[in-house]
Design an enzyme around this catalytic site. Structure first.
Site, PDB file in Angstrom:
ATOM      1  N   ASP A  60      27.088  -3.341  10.213  1.00 17.06           N
ATOM      2  CA  ASP A  60      27.947  -2.101  10.787  1.00 17.06           C
ATOM      3  C   ASP A  60      28.922  -1.861  10.148  1.00 17.06           C
ATOM      4  OD1 ASP A  60      25.799  -1.472  12.705  1.00 17.06           O
ATOM      5  OD2 ASP A  60      26.346  -2.861  14.329  1.00 17.06           O
ATOM      6  N   TYR A 111      25.308   0.780  20.295  1.00 18.61           N
ATOM      7  CA  TYR A 111      26.328  -0.276  20.785  1.00 18.61           C
ATOM      8  C   TYR A 111      27.834  -0.152  20.584  1.00 18.61           C
ATOM      9  CZ  TYR A 111      23.293  -4.363  21.906  1.00 18.61           C
ATOM     10  OH  TYR A 111      22.373  -5.253  22.449  1.00 18.61           O
TER      11      TYR A 111
END
Length: 693
Positions: free
Chosen positions: A330, A418
């Site tokens: 990420d 998320y």
């Protein structure tokens, strides 16, 4: 989409629920050598690049533009009032599929270095990259046809872009993204309504569909029932649910204002701490030049030169065609700062928080402001710093206790489904606690089953059933931190202090059979510092300065205190794990190298794993009495459950950096106790707000 602001709207930022002064970004100038690029500096970099011969005919897409930090030794010796260090910018631009890394000297007004990266991979994708990919996908006839066949209105399609990892030579030479889609009909939480088995591969540079797979026509789309998580939405307050008794209002009041100060916009001073704090598009939040005041001499002593989240690796455990590639990095693929949004006052951060903006750069090279993405606040939750009660002395009873107030710097990154909450918490006893929390939405997989009793073999599923027709796919979260420790300066060593069981000598008169002894080992090379944590092999992990001794002759140090963590269980030659090899150990130590900051490699998108922390460390360089970097990975194994639907309560893990023989004695021994008269007297006023005197 990242918010973009015109100059008329970015120059003045006001803050929610705070007395913080407004910030004029148009006139803001750097005050510290590590301050991020300002609006004016970004504009100047773009102007210089526009006249740079290789970019004159066609200005390239800018993938990244950040401060090129001055040499570490120059920053360490710099003091306020000294001649300001040169300001430079590092720019990564894509030209014909090649990553050009350019250094721009703002003082000289020209490009000073320019090279094309030879490692595999690409820089993080930009919002423009992803927007163009979605336009291509949503205009693709086969996608529309598939949606209609499933009874989904095209207007209800919600599609997201996913990184593709790397799975072989057939993917080389082109930047790719995968697109999966959901139904947003009657819900804002489309993540809980996946169109299973449908996945598209898109060439980002050509803007065309490379592959279209649709194998899930027999799998129903889950119902929207109970998926909306917003307050007062979906008729939640009208349904006959049992009501949770509301809590009375609670807040830590500071009628005299906070005890910390922010100098120059980025230098934080609080109690016995001072450190530099800044947003970063990739790392999210960076702590630099962390120093703590000695409780005996009063001098500020070096603890850590630089600390940040270097990479966040999330591999999913499903081998289906629409899932096998889901192993995200990420930070390197999307950016923890680039995906950060404004914090929610009073819920993300308490009253009297100080808010900090992010000045970032779009693919057109223009600056934009993401407001209020970091907050700094003091926290008191009724914790105790130290205490003791002694009543064994005849005729007397001693009770001594001290409350614990801490300082927290926080940011959140919303990387797709998320949300990650990052806290750096500073304590007056010299301890630094780093905490990561996860929340947001599960990435769920559609299934024909609505009850576990109907599943022929539950063990063959890639995760548990979390709602009707939805599997919560098992996955991991690994966050690797770069911790450039400078304990009393850069001359540091890494010590493993182990507890070893000793058998009692049979000739010893003691009735004991065994006991523990301390065994200390100083790692001389990188290989000796690679550690997989084991409960059955307890040890403390110290970064010490052998040239700075306490009055008792102990080297001053800080120790890493791991909290909850996890180890990767994947095969080391599995393609996602080759790229995420920095999680093969929880602890690594490397010699300081300015070019070795990103555990997953400088160019992480579609990388092969040829430029990772694991590759660097395999050189087995000397690390004793050197300027060293400590790397620590905290992790979660996530087996989803029903309580994670439709949105997850936060799950957290943390680690501590704790002084060990750093101070001559308890550094908060002389902190005075707190009495009723020290606290504000707060009472409800007519307006129902607290009135404090």
């Amino acid at each position: 989409m990242v918010s973009r602001f015109s100059y008329s709207s970015v120059y003045l930022r006001t803050r929610p629920e705070t007395t913080q002064k407004s910030i004029n970004h148009l006139t803001r100038k750097p005050k510290h050598p590590l301050d991020p690029l300002t609006l004016q500096e970004v504009d100047r970099v773009r102007t210089i690049l526009s006249s740079y011969p290789p970019f004159v005919s066609a200005f390239p897409p800018i993938q990244s533009m950040v401060l090129d930090e001055p040499d570490k030794n120059r920053v360490s010796s710099w003091k306020t009032g000294d001649l300001f260090l040169p300001r430079k910018a590092t720019v990564v631009a894509l030209v014909s599929g090649k990553s050009h890394v350019v250094t721009v000297d703002l003082d000289l007004g020209r490009v000073t270095t320019h090279f094309i990266s030879t490692t595999s991979g690409y820089p993080a994708v930009t919002v423009d990259d992803l927007s163009k990919a979605l336009e291509v996908a949503l205009s693709y006839p086969n996608l529309k046809k598939s949606a209609v066949e499933r009874g989904i209105e095209v207007s209800d399609l919600a599609c997201i872009t996913l990184s593709v990892g790397w799975f072989g030579p057939h993917e080389e030479g082109k930047r790719l993204t995968k697109i999966v889609c959901y139904s947003s009909q009657n819900t804002s939480n489309y993540y809980m309504r996946p169109i299973e088995g449908l996945v598209m591969t898109i060439d980002l540079d050509k803007g065309e569909v490379v592959q279209f797979v649709d194998k899930g026509q027999s799998i129903p789309i889950a119902s929207e029932t109970n998926t909306d998580y917003r307050y007062n939405k979906d008729g939640q307050t009208k349904k006959n649910y049992p009501k949770m008794k509301p809590l009375n209002s609670i807040s830590m009041e500071q009628p005299d204002g906070p005890s910390f100060s922010i100098e120059g916009g980025h230098m934080v001073r609080w109690a016995n701490w001072q450190f530099h704090l800044k947003p970063d598009p990739r790392a999210g939040m960076v702590i630099s030049r962390a120093m703590v005041q000695d409780s005996e001499s009063g001098e500020f002593r070096n603890v850590m030169y630089k600390g940040f989240a270097s990479e966040l690796f999330v591999p999913y455990m499903d081998t289906d065609e629409a899932w096998y590639f889901r192993g995200y990095m990420d930070a390197g693929e999307f950016g923890l700062g680039a995906t950060a949004k404004s914090l929610v006052a009073l819920n993300d951060c308490p009253k009297y928080s100080y808010y900090m903006d992010g000045v970032f750069v779009g693919s057109d090279g223009m600056p934009y402001i993401e407001p209020n993405i970091i907050c700094i606040f003091e926290r008191y939750a009724g914790d105790i710093s130290w205490r003791h009660t002694d009543f064994l002395v005849p005729g007397s009873e001693i009770k001594e206790s001290r409350r614990k107030v801490t300082l927290v710097a926080r940011m959140t990154a919303s990387v797709g489904n998320y949300d990650y909450i990052f806290d750096w918490e500073f304590q007056t006893d010299g301890l630094i606690r780093v905490k990561v929390e996860t929340s947001g939405m599960l990435m769920v997989k559609g299934t024909p089953y609505d009850n576990v009793k109907k599943i022929p073999n539950e063990e063959e599923m890639s995760g548990p059933l979390v709602s009707e027709n939805l599997i919560g796919v098992v996955h991991d979260h690994f966050v690797t931190f770069h911790l450039d420790m400078d304990v009393d300066g850069p001359n540091n060593s890494f010590a493993k202090v182990s507890l070893v069981k000793q058998e009692t000598d049979p000739y010893d008169s003691s009735p004991r059979k065994s006991y523990l002894k301390v065994k200390r080992h100083i790692a001389k090379t990188e290989n000796e510092a690679k550690i997989n944590l084991k409960l059955t092999e307890p040890s403390e992990l110290h970064v010490v300065n052998p040239s700075k001794l306490s009055r008792l002759g102990n080297p001053t140090g800080y120790k890493l205190v791991p909290g909850r963590t996890a180890a990767s269980l994947l095969d080391k030659y599995d393609p996602p794990q080759l790229r995420g090899a920095f999680t093969n150990n929880q602890v690594w130590v490397t010699p300081y190298n300015k070019s070795e900051q990103w555990a997953g490699g400088f160019l992480a998108y579609q990388s092969k794993g040829d430029d990772t922390l694991a590759v660097w460390s395999d050189r087995n360089r000397e690390i004793e009495k050197k300027d060293i970097v400590l790397w620590y990975t905290l992790g979660f194994h996530h087996i989803p459950c029903q309580e994670d639907f439709p949105i997850m309560p936060t799950v957290s893990a943390s680690f501590d950096l704790k002084p060990v023989n750093f101070f001559e004695l308890n550094p908060i021994l002389r902190v005075p106790p707190t009495f009723d008269d020290d606290l504000p007297n707060c009472k409800p006023s007519v307006s129902k707000h607290l009135w404090c005197v």
